[in-house]
Structures are given as structure tokens and as C-alpha cells.
Design an enzyme around this catalytic site. Structure first.
Site, PDB file in Angstrom:
ATOM      1  N   HIS A 153       6.087  68.919  74.614  1.00 33.70           N
ATOM      2  CA  HIS A 153       6.574  68.667  73.246  1.00 33.70           C
ATOM      3  C   HIS A 153       7.989  69.192  72.988  1.00 33.70           C
ATOM      4  O   HIS A 153       8.763  68.525  72.275  1.00 33.70           O
ATOM      5  CB  HIS A 153       5.587  69.242  72.224  1.00 33.70           C
ATOM      6  CG  HIS A 153       4.325  68.436  72.138  1.00 33.70           C
ATOM      7  ND1 HIS A 153       4.242  67.263  71.413  1.00 33.70           N
ATOM      8  CD2 HIS A 153       3.098  68.624  72.702  1.00 33.70           C
ATOM      9  CE1 HIS A 153       3.025  66.768  71.524  1.00 33.70           C
ATOM     10  NE2 HIS A 153       2.306  67.569  72.309  1.00 33.70           N
TER      11      HIS A 153
ATOM     12  N   ASN B  94       5.788  62.886  75.914  1.00 31.67           N
ATOM     13  CA  ASN B  94       5.325  64.240  75.583  1.00 31.67           C
ATOM     14  C   ASN B  94       4.322  64.752  76.612  1.00 31.67           C
ATOM     15  O   ASN B  94       4.345  65.929  76.996  1.00 31.67           O
ATOM     16  CB  ASN B  94       4.692  64.259  74.189  1.00 31.67           C
ATOM     17  CG  ASN B  94       5.728  64.378  73.085  1.00 31.67           C
ATOM     18  OD1 ASN B  94       6.822  64.896  73.299  1.00 31.67           O
ATOM     19  ND2 ASN B  94       5.390  63.885  71.907  1.00 31.67           N
TER      20      ASN B  94
ATOM     21  N   GLU C 248       7.959  59.138  66.156  1.00 29.57           N
ATOM     22  CA  GLU C 248       9.051  58.669  67.010  1.00 29.57           C
ATOM     23  C   GLU C 248       9.727  57.418  66.446  1.00 29.57           C
ATOM     24  O   GLU C 248      10.459  56.720  67.148  1.00 29.57           O
ATOM     25  CB  GLU C 248       8.525  58.379  68.420  1.00 29.57           C
ATOM     26  CG  GLU C 248       7.558  57.216  68.526  1.00 29.57           C
ATOM     27  CD  GLU C 248       6.098  57.629  68.308  1.00 29.57           C
ATOM     28  OE1 GLU C 248       5.209  56.895  68.780  1.00 29.57           O
ATOM     29  OE2 GLU C 248       5.858  58.673  67.670  1.00 29.57           O
TER      30      GLU C 248
END
Length: 335
Positions: free
Chosen positions: A213, A208, A244
Site C-alpha cells: 500500500h 497494491n 484509484e
């Protein structure tokens, strides 16, 4: 009183009588009260008219040459069923057998000859009011059924959405919790193996930070798709466990089978070659997997263990996979 909106289209009344004079008198009386009038001079003509245009009610003479009113009324109900209009039978017969026959063939009411015109007008009005009320009730029931069906569909869709992760469109944590509870009980009841795999995208925070993002969301969608393709069986569940992390529930699958699937998933994600310059493992996205299985068990152990125990073991195995360097599958040694 008939509701005012009932009169937006004047009710249509079919007169069935072989006597022209009677038909003429009935027409004048009924038209004076605001009704539309159709005429038929025998039963056959009545059936023919009713197949072309449905009257709101029928005034029918019981005694007619050829097909009498009783026969015509019976055939009318066979022909139109529930759509048959109310029939007011006009008869010179007032014995109990004739009255019973009139109702048996489907007549709604009857009047005797000589006709008392004031009584006839009231009977006509009452039958039309009842017919209107029944039609309105049917419309309301049908409307309610439609609303109920729509509500059920909306509730089903809400239930589905409440069980789906909005990003990856796979099962969410809520659905996983329900599913693992059900499968755990089934496995216990039938002494079946049950396995779970917890997967974690390696160095996802760095992903990220490197790509942003939106790219991270896209990456999670790709990972979810790859996992789904490698699991395949409808009886299994793939869910987003949080962030995740993903979890796979494998029904009736032992440890060896679960490890095989976990390795397939891990390799498929690595082979996909999703760029990840922030990874400390390699230059593409990888995952770490923890596997835990419920063995066939009998006796006390069956009632003491819980789904949370299996989840905790898979989580510990995942921690071990990360500790050993990531991009690997580890199995809880106690499974």
C-alpha cells in the site's frame, strides 16, 4: 478610579507656561499626586519636547508670548494626529469665543485663571482616566482585529484542506461536486461546451498486492502529478474521484478537445514507465479513460439535464474502455 496597573509607570505631564512661578506651583501639586512632570516655557519648546517624548497629557497656558497656546495646540495635533496627548488649556479668557477656539484647535478641556487647584487636580485625573480607557479600548480593538485576521486565515486554511485530497494534494470529491455544479450552470447559462474525463488506474488492486500500500500511495501521487501537468489550464479542475479514480473537468471544451487531453494523459502515464508486474495489460502502470461532453443546447433540454447525467455518461464510457481491454480512451456516444 484609575486602574492600579495604570500606576506601574506614573503618568507623564508636560506643563507649558511662560510664568516660572506657575510652573513651579503646578509641578509641586502634580508631583505630590504621583505624576512625572516635564516643563516647557513656550509653544516652540512644547512642540520640540513632544517630538522626542510623548507626554500622557499637557497643561498649557493659552496666553504666551510668541506662539500662544491655541496656535501650539493646533500645531501639536497636526504634528502628532491621533497620537496627540490630551490638552488641558489654562486661560484667563472665559468668553464663549475663546472656549470655542480652545476646543476647535484640539484642546480636551480647559480651566480658567485664577486656578482652582482642587478643580485642576480633578480635571487632570479625569483626563488621564479617559486617556487610559481610550488607550485600553484601542489595544482591545487591535487585539480583536488581530484575532479576527488569524481566525480568517485559519478558516481559509481549513476550507482549503477540506477541499484537498490529503494523499495526492489535488482537489477532492467534495471540491469536484461544488466545481461541476458551478461550471454546469455557467455552461447552461452561456451555451458553452463542458467536458469531463474519468480516469481509472488499471489493475490497481493487483499493484497494491504486488508492491504494498505505501508503494500504491506513491503511485497515485505520480499519476496525479502527470494528470496535472497535462491539463495545465487554471480554469480546469483535476480531482481524486475515489480510490484509484481521477476526474478532470474541462471548462469550455468540446468532445474533440477532451479526447485529445485524455489521450495525452493516458500516453504520458504509460511513458512514465511506472513498473506494474501485476498488470494484465503491460508491465507498467496504465489508465483507462471515459470522456463525456455537454453539447451546446437550447430550450427544454437545457433545464432537464443535470451534472449527474454528464458524470454517468463518462462513467459508462470508462466501463466501455475497461471492457475493451483497458489502456484506452472511450467516449460516450450520446455526448
Amino acid at each position: 478610579m484609575i486602574k492600579p496597573d495604570f500606576w506601574t509607570v506614573p503618568p507623564r505631564i508636560l506643563i507649558v507656561d511662560d510664568e516660572k512661578t506657575i510652573r513651579l506651583i503646578l509641578r509641586r501639586i502634580l508631583e505630590k499626586d504621583g505624576y512625572q512632570v516635564i516643563e516647557a516655557n513656550n509653544g516652540e519648546e512644547c512642540l520640540e519636547i513632544c517630538q522626542k517624548q510623548l507626554a500622557n497629557m499637557i497643561l498649557m497656558d493659552a496666553m504666551m508670548p510668541g506662539m500662544d497656546g491655541f496656535t501650539c495646540c493646533g500645531k501639536l495635533h497636526k504634528l502628532l494626529g491621533e497620537n496627540s496627548p490630551p490638552v488641558l488649556m489654562i486661560t484667563v479668557l472665559d468668553d464663549q469665543a475663546s472656549v470655542d477656539l480652545a476646543f476647535q484647535v484640539g484642546a480636551t478641556d480647559y480651566v480658567t485663571k485664577p486656578i482652582h487647584w482642587a478643580v485642576l487636580r480633578q480635571r487632570v485625573r479625569r483626563l488621564l482616566e479617559i486617556q487610559w480607557a481610550m488607550s485600553e479600548l484601542r489595544r482591545q480593538v487591535e487585539k480583536q482585529q488581530m484575532l479576527t485576521e488569524k481566525l480568517e486565515k485559519v478558516n481559509q486554511e481549513l476550507e482549503r484542506l477540506a477541499s484537498v485530497d490529503s494523499l495526492t494534494m489535488i482537489a477532492n470529491r467534495r471540491q469536484f461536486d461544488r466545481f461541476i455544479e458551478t461550471e454546469w450552470k455557467r455552461a447552461q447559462r452561456n451555451d458553452l461546451p463542458l467536458s469531463i474525463i474519468i480516469c481509472d488506474v488499471d489493475f490497481f488492486k493487483a499493484y497494491n498486492d504486488t508492491y504494498g500500500h505505501p508503494a500504491g500511495d506513491s503511485c497515485l501521487k505520480k499519476v496525479a502529478d502527470i494528470i496535472i501537468r497535462n491539463v495545465g489550464r487554471p480554469a480546469d479542475l483535476v480531482a481524486r474521484y475515489g480510490g484509484e479514480e481521477f476526474v478532470i473537468v474541462l471548462s469550455e471544451t468540446d468532445r474533440e478537445g477532451a479526447v485529445h487531453i485524455a489521450e495525452k494523459i493516458r500516453q504520458s502515464i504509460k511513458d512514465a514507465g511506472i513498473p506494474h508486474q501485476g498488470s494484465k495489460v503491460t508491465n507498467c502502470v496504465t489508465i483507462s479513460c471515459g470522456v463525456a461532453s455537454r453539447k451546446l443546447c437550447l430550450g427544454k433540454e437545457k433545464s432537464e439535464s443535470q451534472p449527474s447525467d454528464l458524470i454517468r455518461k463518462a462513467d459508462l464510457a470508462l466501463y466501455e474502455a475497461k471492457f475493451q481491454g483497458r489502456d484506452r480512451v472511450c467516449v460516450d456516444s450520446r455526448s
